[in-house]
Design an enzyme around this catalytic site. Sequence first.
Site, short mmCIF file in Angstrom:
data_model
loop_
_atom_site.label_atom_id
_atom_site.label_comp_id
_atom_site.label_asym_id
_atom_site.label_seq_id
_atom_site.Cartn_x
_atom_site.Cartn_y
_atom_site.Cartn_z
N GLU A 57 0.82 -1.22 0.00
CA GLU A 57 0.00 0.00 0.00
C GLU A 57 0.84 1.26 0.00
OE1 GLU A 57 -1.69 -1.07 3.73
OE2 GLU A 57 -3.49 -1.90 2.81
N ASP A 228 -8.34 -5.34 8.23
CA ASP A 228 -7.84 -4.08 7.63
C ASP A 228 -7.66 -4.17 6.13
OD1 ASP A 228 -5.73 -5.82 7.63
OD2 ASP A 228 -4.28 -4.48 8.55
P1 NAD Z 1 1.46 -10.80 13.47
O1 NAD Z 1 1.41 -11.80 12.37
O2 NAD Z 1 2.77 -10.46 14.08
O3 NAD Z 1 0.51 -11.29 14.66
C1 NAD Z 1 -0.79 -11.80 14.47
C2 NAD Z 1 -1.07 -12.86 15.53
O4 NAD Z 1 -2.44 -13.29 15.41
C3 NAD Z 1 -0.21 -14.10 15.37
O5 NAD Z 1 0.54 -14.31 16.54
C4 NAD Z 1 -1.23 -15.22 15.13
O6 NAD Z 1 -0.83 -16.46 15.70
C5 NAD Z 1 -2.47 -14.65 15.80
N1 NAD Z 1 -3.75 -15.21 15.39
C6 NAD Z 1 -4.18 -15.50 14.14
N2 NAD Z 1 -5.45 -15.95 14.20
C7 NAD Z 1 -5.83 -15.94 15.50
C8 NAD Z 1 -7.03 -16.27 16.19
N3 NAD Z 1 -8.11 -16.70 15.54
N4 NAD Z 1 -7.06 -16.13 17.52
C9 NAD Z 1 -5.97 -15.68 18.21
N5 NAD Z 1 -4.80 -15.36 17.61
C10 NAD Z 1 -4.74 -15.48 16.27
O7 NAD Z 1 0.74 -9.48 12.92
P2 NAD Z 1 0.79 -7.99 13.53
O8 NAD Z 1 1.85 -7.21 12.88
O9 NAD Z 1 0.73 -8.08 15.03
O10 NAD Z 1 -0.60 -7.44 12.99
C11 NAD Z 1 -1.80 -7.94 13.52
C12 NAD Z 1 -2.93 -7.60 12.57
O11 NAD Z 1 -3.16 -6.19 12.60
C13 NAD Z 1 -2.66 -7.96 11.12
O12 NAD Z 1 -3.85 -8.46 10.55
C14 NAD Z 1 -2.26 -6.64 10.49
O13 NAD Z 1 -2.56 -6.61 9.12
C15 NAD Z 1 -3.12 -5.67 11.28
N6 NAD Z 1 -2.60 -4.33 11.42
C16 NAD Z 1 -3.52 -3.33 11.49
C17 NAD Z 1 -3.09 -2.03 11.68
C18 NAD Z 1 -4.10 -0.93 11.82
O14 NAD Z 1 -3.73 0.23 11.84
N7 NAD Z 1 -5.36 -1.25 11.98
C19 NAD Z 1 -1.73 -1.74 11.76
C20 NAD Z 1 -0.82 -2.77 11.71
C21 NAD Z 1 -1.27 -4.08 11.54
#
Ligand code: NAD
Length: 341
Positions: A57, A228
């Site tokens: 993005e 997201d």
């Molecule tokens: P990450 O991959 O480091 O962590 C995600 C975690 O979710 C992993 O540890 C995984 O095992 C766990 N997980 C997956 N499915 C699950 C479930 N059903 N129940 C419990 N745990 C589960 O990713 P991250 O960098 O921490 O990002 C987390 C999410 O937030 C991603 O989807 C990312 O795209 C999103 N994000 C959003 C924003 C925002 O501004 N809204 C910013 C950054 C990241």
Amino acid sequence: MRPLLVTAADVVELVGRVGLGRFIDGLIARLEEVLRRWRELTVVPRVSFQYPAGVVEAMPASDGRWYAVKVVNGHPDNPRRGLLTVVALGVLVEVETGYPVMVADATLLTAFRTGAASAVATKHLARPDSRVLGIVGTGAQSEFLCLSIGRVAPIEEVVYYDVDPAAMGKFERNVRPYGLRLTPASSGREVAERADVLVTATAGRGRRRVVERAWLRPGTHVNAVGGDAPGKTELDPQILLDAKVVVELLEQALVEGEVQNVGKGAVYAELWEVVSGLKPGRVSRDEITVFDSVGAAFEDLAALTYLYELAAAEGVGREVEGLLPSPADPKDLFSLLRLRR
Ligand code: NAD
């Protein structure tokens, strides 16, 4: 013009010098300030290209003085390759000249600003006596979310769950020094049923239901962070139909946020309307509130200007000679090539 290069190591150095709590507080304050100046901003939904492996993005925003753009990805399978799910680079441009003044790692900054955005929403939407923070998904963003929310709410206990036990262990180790009671849970349901403030920050594919409506107690505030992208959501849609839902930027949220599953009618406000007092935040103890966060470019504008000012003040980062050309005659760019005939 010599743009400032701020690396991930420089961000770490700055946070160390300023102190984690003060760094987070300053960013939360900067984000609120930017939100109160909303009508001065140029904001557009980010430009997202979807690939089988993830999304890449470009996120531009401006406040008339600065133009900031972040290039960021979201690749849920990256951790299996030893790579971060989210990695980002930011460029800050001075509007007056159009010259970039800073090129910076924005990966740590993204985590800080994601935490700050949920903190701002929590401050305005959660019950002021919220003591239990629940986190579902303890990946890369989770500690930033936890500690940022802890700056605006009187959190005493954190209940947390991840499908990956190693991620839960890592969360426990990282957050242990901050004096919060840490309670590991064995399901997302257990977390949701106990939380005053609930964060969902899971990475996965498809329209998932990480949290069901029936699990939420009256008065819970939810920061839904992991849904997201188009077709990537985390909440039972009934939660959105029953809750007061606040988004960052309506146009973007309808495509990328939880509200893509229920439509515009479910959206109460954009965050800036609540922060600037145009619309009230929480009005009763029992209402369920949701911050449907997808990450918006104005948050990166706030974060990049904050980083630039701090780095300049602390003398952190280095000015890069020659990154941009500076011919003696600005009309004679060709002269720089010094080609042999
Ligand atoms: P990450 O991959 O480091 O962590 C995600 C975690 O979710 C992993 O540890 C995984 O095992 C766990 N997980 C997956 N499915 C699950 C479930 N059903 N129940 C419990 N745990 C589960 O990713 P991250 O960098 O921490 O990002 C987390 C999410 O937030 C991603 O989807 C990312 O795209 C999103 N994000 C959003 C924003 C925002 O501004 N809204 C910013 C950054 C990241």
